[in-house]
Structures are given as structure tokens and as C-alpha cells.
Design a protein around this motif. Structure first.
Motif, mmCIF file in Angstrom:
data_model
loop_
_atom_site.group_PDB
_atom_site.id
_atom_site.type_symbol
_atom_site.label_atom_id
_atom_site.label_comp_id
_atom_site.label_asym_id
_atom_site.label_seq_id
_atom_site.Cartn_x
_atom_site.Cartn_y
_atom_site.Cartn_z
ATOM 1 N N LYS A 513 0.820 -1.202 0.000
ATOM 2 C CA LYS A 513 0.000 0.000 0.000
ATOM 3 C C LYS A 513 0.859 1.258 0.000
ATOM 4 N N PRO A 514 1.637 1.468 -1.058
ATOM 5 C CA PRO A 514 2.421 2.692 -1.117
ATOM 6 C C PRO A 514 1.538 3.915 -1.343
ATOM 7 N N ASP A 515 0.348 3.690 -1.864
ATOM 8 C CA ASP A 515 -0.565 4.777 -2.191
ATOM 9 C C ASP A 515 -1.979 4.253 -1.984
ATOM 10 N N SER A 516 -2.731 4.885 -1.093
ATOM 11 C CA SER A 516 -4.074 4.395 -0.795
ATOM 12 C C SER A 516 -4.987 4.429 -2.004
ATOM 13 N N SER A 517 -4.669 5.257 -2.994
ATOM 14 C CA SER A 517 -5.512 5.318 -4.191
ATOM 15 C C SER A 517 -5.430 4.033 -5.007
ATOM 16 N N LEU A 518 -4.419 3.190 -4.709
ATOM 17 C CA LEU A 518 -4.302 1.931 -5.434
ATOM 18 C C LEU A 518 -5.230 0.852 -4.886
ATOM 19 N N ASP A 519 -5.684 1.019 -3.655
ATOM 20 C CA ASP A 519 -6.431 -0.048 -3.002
ATOM 21 C C ASP A 519 -7.636 -0.462 -3.823
ATOM 22 N N ASP A 520 -7.578 -1.673 -4.352
ATOM 23 C CA ASP A 520 -8.698 -2.264 -5.083
ATOM 24 C C ASP A 520 -9.147 -1.444 -6.281
ATOM 25 N N ALA A 521 -8.309 -0.528 -6.759
ATOM 26 C CA ALA A 521 -8.670 0.225 -7.963
ATOM 27 C C ALA A 521 -8.671 -0.727 -9.152
ATOM 28 N N PRO A 522 -9.640 -0.625 -10.044
ATOM 29 C CA PRO A 522 -9.693 -1.562 -11.172
ATOM 30 C C PRO A 522 -8.558 -1.315 -12.155
ATOM 31 N N ASP A 523 -8.210 -2.351 -12.899
ATOM 32 C CA ASP A 523 -7.261 -2.178 -13.991
ATOM 33 C C ASP A 523 -7.878 -1.297 -15.072
#
Length: 703
Positions: A513-523
Motif C-alpha cells: 500500500k504505497p498509495d491508498s488510491s491503489l487499493d482495489d482500484a480496477p485495472d
């Protein structure tokens, strides 16, 4: 700085008919003092070629002088510890030593002389045999090892100075007495500083520096020019440091195949601020554990885990690239899959962090049996093939935050299995044995817009990824920047571990989790509009070999083709195909071309309905540069291809320089009422060749 030159250039004609020669080396210091070495006689020679100024000693290709019957004397500087002694009787573990343990329990009292007489400060090799069970499980061909130092000895109980990186079992499969220790009594605190070592002639299989069974060895400010074998390849060393060194060129094409810079069977060693030029493999990790290579640059080689069960190595901020003069395999990073004793698969939990890697034919290839590797925040560029190949039994890898540049628009980002496997059933089986792999937050420029796939020749067999989210596929950009350090959870794993020797809290989360915006963001997958046409540029004789669904251009003037389309050149042009046959999907498309020639007014035009289009353009010639494009280790710049092209008035500029095989551009263009889409050379273009054009209707949301 001292200067050493190892010159055994002998004129073969002078020795014709003789059966022995006398050799002598010398060292010159800055003061001008010259020290000569002992004259040595080499017996039983045969002259290999009397027409050259090189004396080839047939039967002496691999020098076999040994010290005490053990180590080979095949380098200019050799540092050898007491590897084997009367105390070298193997002692077997009485209970399994788990990963992380710092105490070893033995069957016998190892403090007594007949069982080794171990004492605090002694160095041990902890080793597990390469059992049939382990070989079947991992496809490995080497034993598991770690060098440790004894803190205390109490009968059959030994405390060691660091946690074990692997588990060492007592029994494994049908095998008993699997794990044991061997004492090693190293040469301690030796090294080289401020020295230039030159090999002006094509020596036969002679390296520069060879420490064996050493501890606390160092090299600092050492430069090696054109070693006959390896320039800086440390073997069986504990706690080595190689800093601020340069290894320039090698003579290996004429005398062997091991021009390496790296570590072999070393443990807890560091390579920093090192430059390697035209080596075969560099940095090269042969077995060992816990080694670090950082802040170094290697040109004309590939990054390798070449053989041996190497685990928990860290490579960070290492640049590897260029077309390999030194005989690299053509990729950016390679691990073997052979189960034999020469090249075997490496071990677990290796980390490649914030590196900049270039591969001609593929990006990363993991061969067989690796587990728990981390590829994080790297830029990996490949001209041909996938960014990452997971060949067989690749499990629990984390691939996060990387930038992948893929000029092959027909290859997936991750390919399961192998495109080179002749037996398709085997290929299908390999592709379905990769489990638990995560692809998170990567940015891909180019590719065929598929994140994970199998080779179509093996019926597309693949293993699903465990997690795939927050990945983005973007238009091709050959010069996309490296990941930003500010967006990484840490700028240096090496420094972070030094500051937190007991671990990096919170465990795992710092990477995931280097960036919370990545959490479960779709491809984010790039959709394409309807395919309008695709044209390959080739010779007339190659038309029969073109992939289905492709039209062809053989250098003819503009006109109607097959009653379906109108396209062509304003003047006839030459067509060509390289000498190379590609293996990746669509490789034929990159191996053929039409030449814009030297006429600045040459143009190729295709007639299309007015509208907005997305165009893929591949430029270049896959012949260049190649092995013959080098002259005495220097690039032959007579082929300075600058692939600048103008598409309907818009200049697409070659951002990554020259000497690359080809460039791929993806552009949005508008066709007006004249119904013409025209390609012409850029004002600074040189040696411009066009390979193929693929045109889709532009989607509304990108207009």
C-alpha cells in the motif's frame, strides 16, 4: 594508483615445434618501480595457429594449477583461505533448522577435535543436499547453502551470528542426513585498492581477481581492462565489499564464455558504484544469499541469476542495458530453468527494486521454481516479447509499481509458459503451474493490451493471477520515465534495512500500500475502436509468410491493391528483411521493412474515409545493431538510425536516441476530405525504415 599489466603475448611462429614456454608477469607502480613475477614454465604445449601473433595453449584453456590440491590458480590476483583441513569432517544436524533459527543442534559433540573442534569465530558452511525430492519440487541443480560465523559452542549445540535464510531439514523425501555443516577457515581482511589491471592481449581463460574462501574481502577503486575471463567475480566470500570499481571489456569471445561481474557462492556482500561494460553477464548472482548490488551501471550485458540456489539478494537502482556485445542472452533479467548441475534455477525471495533494465528480446524471464520475488518500482523496457515471462512454477511474486515499456504490440505484459518449448503439451503444462502472483499498480506503455496470457501456440494456456488491480495500459511511449522516487514507500530498501535491522514495520503493508488510491482500484485497459486496416512492409518473396489478416506493401507506387484499398509510395522504394528470425508473436512484422531512402520527399500514403484514427507505426530494422555492429568493443555508429516520422503533418520524434532496433509509436490523427493519410520522413530522420502500420477507428472518449 598502481598499474599492473598481464602480457603473455607470444609470437606463435617463434615457438613452432617447441613443447614448453616460459611466462613472466610484472607490475609497475606510480613511482616507476617495476616488480617482476617469478618465471614459470608451462609444459606440453601445442601451437594452435602459427599464422597469428597469439599463442594458443591447447589443453591449457582452463588453467589447472592448484594450491594445496584445491583452488584453481586462474586469475592475476588470487586470495585463498584454508578451505579444507583435517577438521573438515561433515557434521549432520540432529533436528531441522528452521528459517530464522540462530541455533544449530548436531548429532555429535562438535566441540571435540574428532568432530571438528569448533570454536567461536569459526566460519561454517550450512548446507542441504540437492535431494531428488527437492530437485523435483524446484527444478534446482545445486545445494542450498549459507555461510555463518559461530558465536558459541556448547557440546552439540552451536549458536550462530545471524538467522538462517532457508530451512535445513534432517530428512527430505526418502533421504536422511540431508543437512550438515563444513568448517571453512578463510583468509581474512584482504583486498585491493587503487589499482588498474590491464590485459592488452587475448589471454586464454585468465581472470583478474579471484578471492576464494575469504572473509571481509574488499575491492575499492579498481579498474580492469579486457580481462581474459572475469574482471570482478567474487567466489565463496563472506562480507565482501566491492566499491567504486570499473570493469571494461573482456576477451571472452576468443577464450571462453564467463566474462562475469558479480558474486558466486558469496554471502552478505555488497557491490556499490560499479561500472561494467561489455561483460557477458552483469550483475551476475551465482547462488549465495543476502548479497546487495546497488547504484551501479552495466552496459552491454544482462542481469542474471545464472546458476546456484541464490536467495534473498537485493538489487536496487541498477541500470542494465544496451545491445550485448558480451554474449548475454538478449533479455533484461534471466533465470535458467535447467535442472542440471551447470545452470539451475535460483531460490526464493529475491528483490529487484528501482532498477532500469533493458532487454532486446524480452524483459524478465523467470525459469522454474522461484517463489516470493519482489519486482518493485523498476522501469523495464523490451523491444520484443513480453515484459515478464513466468515459465514454470512461479509462485507468490509481487510485481508492483513498475513501468513497463513494450515495443512489441503483439505480446502480453505477462506470458505464462514458454514460446520456445517444442512440445506443445509440455508448454501447456508449464503455463498452468504459476500460482499466487500479484500484479499491482503498474503502468504499461504498448503491449497487446492484455495483462496476463498464455502463448497462442500452446492454446493460450495460463494460470490466473491472484490479484490484479490498479494497472494501467497506455499508448506506446519508448521513452516513458522511470517511476518517481517520491511515490515509492522508501527510496532505498538497503538503507531502510540498515535503519531497521529487526524488520520494516508494518510487515508487508509498506510494499502493498504505497498509495491508498491503489487499493482495489480496477485495472485500466485500453480499448480500441474497430480495426480499419493493417499493412506490413516487406519484400515480394516474403508475402507468402505474412500473418493472416495483414495486407502487404512491397515498395510499389500508390494505386489500387487487390480491389480493396488504395495505398503506396510516391516513388518505388526498396524492401528488405533482416537476417534475424523472431520467435515472438508478430515477429515477422518487425523483421521486414520498406526503406524511405535518402530522398527527403519520399512518402507513403493510404486512402481512408475522412475521420479520426488511432495509428500504430513501427519503424526501424531489426538487424541493427547486432554483434557485428561493434568494433573493438566500440559501437559502430555508421548506423545512426533516428526514427523521426511525420504523420499527416504531425512530427513523431525519436525520443530515445539512436542505435535501437526499432521504435513503435501510437498516434491520434485526422483524415480530412482529401481522404489521405500520409507518412513522410522527419527533417532529422536518418536511415528511416517502416515496418508496419495498423489503423483503428478512434473511440469517442479519446477524440
Amino acid at each position: 594508483m598502481s598499474f599492473a599489466q598481464f602480457d603473455v603475448r607470444l609470437f606463435a611462429k617463434s615457438f613452432e615445434g617447441q613443447t614448453s614456454v616460459r611466462l613472466q608477469s610484472w607490475v609497475e607502480y606510480e613511482s616507476g618501480e617495476i616488480v617482476t613475477g617469478k618465471v614459470q614454465t608451462v609444459e606440453d604445449i601445442e601451437i594452435d595457429n602459427v599464422k597469428t601473433d597469439r599463442l594458443a595453449l591447447v589443453g591449457h584453456r582452463r588453467p589447472n594449477r592448484r594450491l594445496g590440491g584445491h583452488a584453481q590458480i586462474d586469475a592475476a590476483f588470487v586470495f585463498i583461505g584454508d578451505q579444507w583441513s583435517h577438521r573438515n569432517n561433515s557434521q549432520y544436524l540432529a533436528q531441522t533448522a528452521q528459517r530464522g533459527d540462530t541455533v544449530l543442534q548436531f548429532e555429535n559433540d562438535v566441540s571435540v577435535e574428532e568432530n571438528g573442534g569448533l570454536q567461536p569465530g569459526d566460519m561454517l558452511i550450512v548446507q542441504a543436499e540437492n535431494t531428488p525430492y527437492f530437485r523435483e519440487k524446484t527444478n534446482g541443480g545445486h545445494p542450498r547453502q549459507q555461510d555463518v560465523t559461530i558465536l558459541s559452542v556448547q557440546g552439540n549445540r552451536v549458536e550462530i551470528d545471524q538467522p538462517l535464510r532457508l530451512t535445513y531439514p534432517v530428512t527430505e523425501g526418502d533421504n536422511n542426513h540431508v543437512s550438515f555443516i563444513k568448517p571453512r577457515f578463510p583468509i581474512d581482511y584482504v583486498g585491493l585498492e587503487e589499482l588498474v589491471i590491464q590485459f592488452p592481449n587475448r589471454l586464454d581463460w585468465l581472470g583478474a581477481v579471484k578471492p576464494i574462501a575469504a572473509r571481509n574481502f574488499w575491492m575499492r577503486d579498481v579498474r580492469v581492462d579486457d580481462a581474459g575471463r572475469w574482471g570482478g567475480f567474487l567466489q565463496e566470500v563472506k562480507n565482501a565489499e566491492m566499491r567504486d570499481c570499473e570493469f571494461i571489456g573482456s576477451h571472452w569471445p576468443y577464450s571462453g564464455s564467463s566474462a562475469y561481474v558479480g558474486f558466486a557462492g558469496c554471502h552478505d556482500s555488497l557491490m556499490e558504484n560499479v561500472v561494467g561494460v561489455n561483460q557477458r553477464h552483469g550483475p551476475d548472482m551465482h547462488g549465495g544469499s543476502g548479497n546487495v548490488v546497488r547504484n551501479s551501471v552495466f552496459s552491454g550485458s544482462d542481469m542474471q541469476w545464472h546458476n546456484g540456489y541464490g536467495c534473498e539478494h537485493l538489487l536496487e537502482n541498477v541500470t542494465v542495458g544496451g545491445y550485448a556485445f558480451g554474449g548475454g542472452y538478449g533479455g533484461a533479467l534471466h533465470t535458467p530453468d535447467s535442472g542440471n548441475q551447470i545452470h539451475s534455477s535460483p531460490g526464493h525471495r529475491n528483490v529487484v527494486w528501482n532498477c532500469d533494465l533493458f532487454g532486446r528480446d524480452y524483459g524478465v524471464r523467470l525459469g522454474g521454481g522461484q517463489q516470493g520475488w519482489i519486482f518493485a518500482y523498476n522501469r523495464i523496457k523490451t523491444e520484443r516479447g513480453p515484459a515478464i515471462t513466468l515459465r514454470d512454477r512461479q509462485t507468490n511474486h509481487l510485481i508492483i509499481g513498475n513501468t513497463f515499456i513494450m515495443e512489441d504490440l503483439f505480446a502480453p505484459v505477462i506470458l505464462h509458459g514458454s514460446m520456445l518449448e517444442r512440445d506443445l503439451k509440455v508448454a501447456e503444462s508449464l503455463a498452468t503451474r504459476n500460482y499466487g502472483n500479484d500484479l499491482v499498480g503498474n503502468t504499461i506503455y504498448g503491449s497487446n493490451k492484455v495483462l496476463s496470457d498464455g502463448w497462442e501456440g500452446a492454446k493460450g494456456a495460463k494460470t490466473p493471477l491472484r490479484r490484479s488491480y490498479a494497472n494501467r495500459i497506455m499508448p506506446a511511449d519508448n521513452a516513458a520515465p522511470r517511476p518517481e522516487v517520491s511515490k515509492m514507500p522508501m527510496s532505498s530498501v538497503f538503507e531502510a534495512q540498515r535503519q531497521n535491522p529487526n524488520g520494516l514495520p508494518p510487515k508487508g503493508a509498506i510494499l502493498y500500500k504505497p498509495d491508498s488510491s491503489l487499493d482495489d482500484a480496477p485495472d485500466e485497459m485500453r480499448s480500441l475502436g474497430k480495426l480499419v486496416t493493417q499493412v506490413n512492409f516487406c519484400r515480394e518473396r516474403d508475402v507468402k509468410d505474412m500473418p493472416s489478416g495483414w495486407s502487404v506493401e512491397t515498395g510499389k507506387v500508390f494505386g489500387e491493391r487487390d480491389g480493396e484499398a488504395r495505398y503506396g509510395w510516391n516513388v518505388p522504394v526498396a524492401s528488405g528483411r533482416s537476417n534475424l528470425a523472431g520467435s515472438a508473436p508478430g515477429a515477422m512484422l518487425y523483421d521486414t521493412n520498406n526503406n524511405f531512402g535518402n530522398d527527403p520527399g519520399s512518402q507513403w500514403t493510404i486512402e481512408l474515409p475522412p475521420g479520426r484514427y488511432e495509428v500504430d507505426i513501427a519503424l526501424g530494422d531489426s538487424r541493427y545493431p547486432f554483434w557485428g555492429a561493434y568494433n573493438s568493443y566500440q559501437l559502430d555508429t555508421t548506423y545512426d538510425a533516428v526514427n523521426d516520422i511525420v504523420v499527416n503533418g504531425t512530427l513523431l520524434k525519436d525520443r530515445d536516441g539512436y542505435m535501437d532496433r526499432y521504435d513503435v509509436y501510437q498516434a491520434m490523427v485526422t483524415v480530412d476530405a482529401d481522404r489521405r493519410l500520409t507518412f513522410s520522413r522527419g527533417p532529422k530522420a536518418t536511415v528511416l525504415r517502416i515496418q508496419f502500420v495498423r489503423i483503428h477507428e478512434a473511440l469517442t472518449d479519446r477524440q
